[in-house]
Design an enzyme around this catalytic site. Structure first.
Site, PDB file in Angstrom:
ATOM      1  N   SER A 148       0.877  -1.117  -0.015  1.00 46.59           N
ATOM      2  CA  SER A 148      -0.117  -0.105  -0.043  1.00 46.59           C
ATOM      3  C   SER A 148       0.875   1.194  -0.207  1.00 46.59           C
ATOM      4  O   SER A 148       2.092   1.019   0.475  1.00 46.59           O
ATOM      5  CB  SER A 148      -0.782  -0.137   1.309  1.00 46.59           C
ATOM      6  OG  SER A 148      -1.378   1.201   1.531  1.00 46.59           O
ATOM      7  N   TYR A 161      -2.067  -0.762  10.589  1.00 49.59           N
ATOM      8  CA  TYR A 161      -2.081  -1.350   9.193  1.00 49.59           C
ATOM      9  C   TYR A 161      -0.964  -0.805   8.440  1.00 49.59           C
ATOM     10  O   TYR A 161      -0.499  -1.496   7.724  1.00 49.59           O
ATOM     11  CB  TYR A 161      -3.505  -0.762   8.316  1.00 49.59           C
ATOM     12  CG  TYR A 161      -3.677  -0.808   6.836  1.00 49.59           C
ATOM     13  CD1 TYR A 161      -4.229  -2.055   6.408  1.00 49.59           C
ATOM     14  CD2 TYR A 161      -3.183   0.081   5.956  1.00 49.59           C
ATOM     15  CE1 TYR A 161      -4.287  -2.123   4.908  1.00 49.59           C
ATOM     16  CE2 TYR A 161      -3.273  -0.072   4.604  1.00 49.59           C
ATOM     17  CZ  TYR A 161      -3.684  -1.036   3.812  1.00 49.59           C
ATOM     18  OH  TYR A 161      -3.944  -1.171   2.818  1.00 49.59           O
ATOM     19  N   LYS A 165       2.084  -2.724   6.381  1.00 52.48           N
ATOM     20  CA  LYS A 165       2.398  -2.495   4.939  1.00 52.48           C
ATOM     21  C   LYS A 165       3.683  -2.046   4.827  1.00 52.48           C
ATOM     22  O   LYS A 165       4.625  -2.455   3.765  1.00 52.48           O
ATOM     23  CB  LYS A 165       1.436  -1.451   4.600  1.00 52.48           C
ATOM     24  CG  LYS A 165      -0.096  -2.062   4.302  1.00 52.48           C
ATOM     25  CD  LYS A 165      -0.110  -3.301   3.251  1.00 52.48           C
ATOM     26  CE  LYS A 165      -1.423  -3.577   3.106  1.00 52.48           C
ATOM     27  NZ  LYS A 165      -1.524  -4.779   2.100  1.00 52.48           N
TER      28      LYS A 165
HETATM   29  N1  LIG Z   1      -8.410  -0.595  -2.176  1.00 49.43           N
HETATM   30  C1  LIG Z   1      -7.558   0.412  -2.032  1.00 49.43           C
HETATM   31  O1  LIG Z   1      -7.397   1.797  -2.049  1.00 49.43           O
HETATM   32  C2  LIG Z   1      -6.127  -0.368  -1.545  1.00 49.43           C
HETATM   33  C3  LIG Z   1      -4.967   0.688  -1.644  1.00 49.43           C
HETATM   34  C4  LIG Z   1      -3.561   0.113  -1.102  1.00 49.43           C
HETATM   35  C5  LIG Z   1      -3.700  -0.981  -0.713  1.00 49.43           C
HETATM   36  N2  LIG Z   1      -4.537  -2.063  -0.738  1.00 49.43           N
HETATM   37  C6  LIG Z   1      -4.306  -3.413  -0.721  1.00 49.43           C
HETATM   38  O2  LIG Z   1      -4.935  -4.059  -1.676  1.00 49.43           O
HETATM   39  C7  LIG Z   1      -5.471  -5.473  -1.316  1.00 49.43           C
HETATM   40  C8  LIG Z   1      -6.823  -5.455  -1.637  1.00 49.43           C
HETATM   41  O3  LIG Z   1      -7.580  -4.484  -1.282  1.00 49.43           O
HETATM   42  P1  LIG Z   1      -9.006  -4.146  -1.705  1.00 49.43           P
HETATM   43  O4  LIG Z   1      -9.195  -2.988  -1.299  1.00 49.43           O
HETATM   44  O5  LIG Z   1      -9.169  -4.602  -2.954  1.00 49.43           O
HETATM   45  O6  LIG Z   1      -9.854  -5.321  -0.786  1.00 49.43           O
HETATM   46  P2  LIG Z   1     -11.319  -5.771  -0.778  1.00 49.43           P
HETATM   47  O7  LIG Z   1     -11.857  -5.483   0.877  1.00 49.43           O
HETATM   48  O8  LIG Z   1     -12.015  -5.114  -1.772  1.00 49.43           O
HETATM   49  O9  LIG Z   1     -11.265  -7.511  -0.991  1.00 49.43           O
HETATM   50  C9  LIG Z   1     -10.503  -8.104  -0.131  1.00 49.43           C
HETATM   51  C10 LIG Z   1     -10.313  -9.442  -0.598  1.00 49.43           C
HETATM   52  O10 LIG Z   1      -9.556 -10.233   0.456  1.00 49.43           O
HETATM   53  C11 LIG Z   1     -10.357 -11.190   0.758  1.00 49.43           C
HETATM   54  N3  LIG Z   1      -9.655 -11.391   2.220  1.00 49.43           N
HETATM   55  C12 LIG Z   1      -9.919 -10.747   3.037  1.00 49.43           C
HETATM   56  N4  LIG Z   1      -9.462 -11.398   4.516  1.00 49.43           N
HETATM   57  C13 LIG Z   1      -9.187 -12.766   3.992  1.00 49.43           C
HETATM   58  C14 LIG Z   1      -8.450 -13.614   4.740  1.00 49.43           C
HETATM   59  N5  LIG Z   1      -8.464 -13.721   5.959  1.00 49.43           N
HETATM   60  N6  LIG Z   1      -8.361 -14.891   3.750  1.00 49.43           N
HETATM   61  C15 LIG Z   1      -8.570 -14.731   2.365  1.00 49.43           C
HETATM   62  N7  LIG Z   1      -8.954 -13.760   1.737  1.00 49.43           N
HETATM   63  C16 LIG Z   1      -9.386 -12.651   2.447  1.00 49.43           C
HETATM   64  C17 LIG Z   1     -11.587 -11.054   0.667  1.00 49.43           C
HETATM   65  O11 LIG Z   1     -12.212 -12.412   0.516  1.00 49.43           O
HETATM   66  C18 LIG Z   1     -11.851 -10.190  -0.751  1.00 49.43           C
HETATM   67  O12 LIG Z   1     -11.568 -11.097  -1.911  1.00 49.43           O
HETATM   68  C19 LIG Z   1      -5.173  -5.445   0.415  1.00 49.43           C
HETATM   69  O13 LIG Z   1      -3.990  -5.949   0.616  1.00 49.43           O
HETATM   70  C20 LIG Z   1      -4.957  -3.983   0.605  1.00 49.43           C
HETATM   71  O14 LIG Z   1      -4.542  -3.587   1.951  1.00 49.43           O
HETATM   72  C21 LIG Z   1      -6.094  -1.507  -1.120  1.00 49.43           C
END
Ligand SMILES: NC(=O)c1ccc[n+]([C@@H]2O[C@H](COP(=O)([O-])OP(=O)(O)OC[C@H]3O[C@@H](n4cnc5c(N)ncnc54)[C@H](O)[C@@H]3O)[C@@H](O)[C@H]2O)c1
Length: 265
Positions: A148, A161, A165
């Site tokens: 992230s 968090y 990260k």
């Molecule tokens: N959305 C953003 O703007 C953003 C920004 C920076 C980083 N991220 C990172 O990207 C990744 C995905 O984020 P997102 O926003 O798409 O998330 P999201 O909440 O839309 O989706 C999360 C996914 O992870 C799965 N998941 C959650 N806990 C789990 C577990 N214990 N075991 C297996 N699967 C699990 C869920 O089933 C889902 O498929 C994360 O690592 C997040 O920290 C997201």
């Protein structure tokens, strides 16, 4: 002929494919002709898992889904075993599953600290370790860990968090030097991406459109990113033109972090 990146014949594991960035990564991997074994928390017959498989079918991609809690080592093994039973190899791992734990350093409780550590740090290491022999067996394995922009800068309240990260950048470095040259390891650090979670965040404001516009304005590119863009980066990093990338976490944030401060008093 236009430049093309093909992952034809490759088997890719992506964690967290039922939503957001993981789903975008899976679809783009599929569009590059990889076979994708996805996992997520939701049951295999849930709407989210079925929507993942439909999206893969629409992309013309071979895909499978295994309900998996990545914080449970035994469940990780069942998922990896299912992929090997189906396709006999693993070429690329995208360790993406994660969740926000935004508590603040004062209010964060021990249980929340532990949950965050398990999901956003330990589960990544264990999954990489589990997949390493299969990735190395083919001599050119690739691991991409989804971090992230919180790995590089943070805001009040984003603890713990941001701590995990940040730690993932160290995990990427360590694995990249220890498992080279058979396995390359890179991190991708997205900024604000247009995911269902962030859409819900906008919806929680009195004027969601105004909040979205305010957020977009924080970015020099004047928009937020898409899951497909993050997915395309993963395709590039995993593919034949990404072969010199290892040991680094790449920031993908629309220029937001280039601003010394993005709000004015
Ligand atoms: N959305 C953003 O703007 C953003 C920004 C920076 C980083 N991220 C990172 O990207 C990744 C995905 O984020 P997102 O926003 O798409 O998330 P999201 O909440 O839309 O989706 C999360 C996914 O992870 C799965 N998941 C959650 N806990 C789990 C577990 N214990 N075991 C297996 N699967 C699990 C869920 O089933 C889902 O498929 C994360 O690592 C997040 O920290 C997201």
């Amino acid at each position: 002929m236009a430049l093309q990146i093909s992952l034809s014949g490759k088997v890719v594991l992506v964690s967290g494919v039922t939503s957001g960035i993981g789903k975008g990564i899976a679809v783009m991997m599929g569009r590059a002709e990889a076979k994708v074994a996805g996992c997520g928390l939701e049951p295999a017959d849930s709407p989210a898992a079925l929507a993942f498989l439909s999206a893969m079918q629409a992309a013309g991609a071979a895909a499978m889904y295994t309900q998996t809690d990545v914080t449970d080592a035994a469940q990780q093994e069942l998922w990896v075993d299912a992929a090997l039973a189906a396709w006999s190899r693993i070429d690329i791992l995208v360790s993406n599953a994660g969740a926000n734990f935004f508590e603040g350093a004062t209010n964060c409780t021990e249980p929340v600290w532990q949950q965050n550590m398990e999901l956003n740090l330990s589960a990544h290491w264990r999954l990489c370790r589990l997949c390493r022999p299969y990735l190395a067996a083919n001599g050119a394995g690739v691991i991409i860990i989804i971090s992230s922009n919180q790995a590089y800068a943070t805001m009040p309240g984003c603890f713990p968090y941001n701590v995990t990260k940040t730690a993932l950048t160290g995990l990427v470095r360590a694995l990249a030097i220890e498992w080279a040259p058979a396995v390359r390891v890179v991190g991708l650090a997205p900024g604000f991406i247009d995911t269902p979670g962030n859409q819900q965040w906008f919806a929680s404001f009195n004027d969601p459109a105004e909040e979205r516009a305010r957020t977009e304005a924080l970015h020099p590119v004047k928009r937020i990113g898409t899951a497909e863009e993050a997915g395309a980066w993963c395709v590039f990093l995993a593919g034949e033109y990404g072969g010199f990338a290892s040991g680094t976490t790449y920031l993908l944030d629309g220029g937001r972090s280039a601003l010394l401060q993005d709000e004015h008093p």
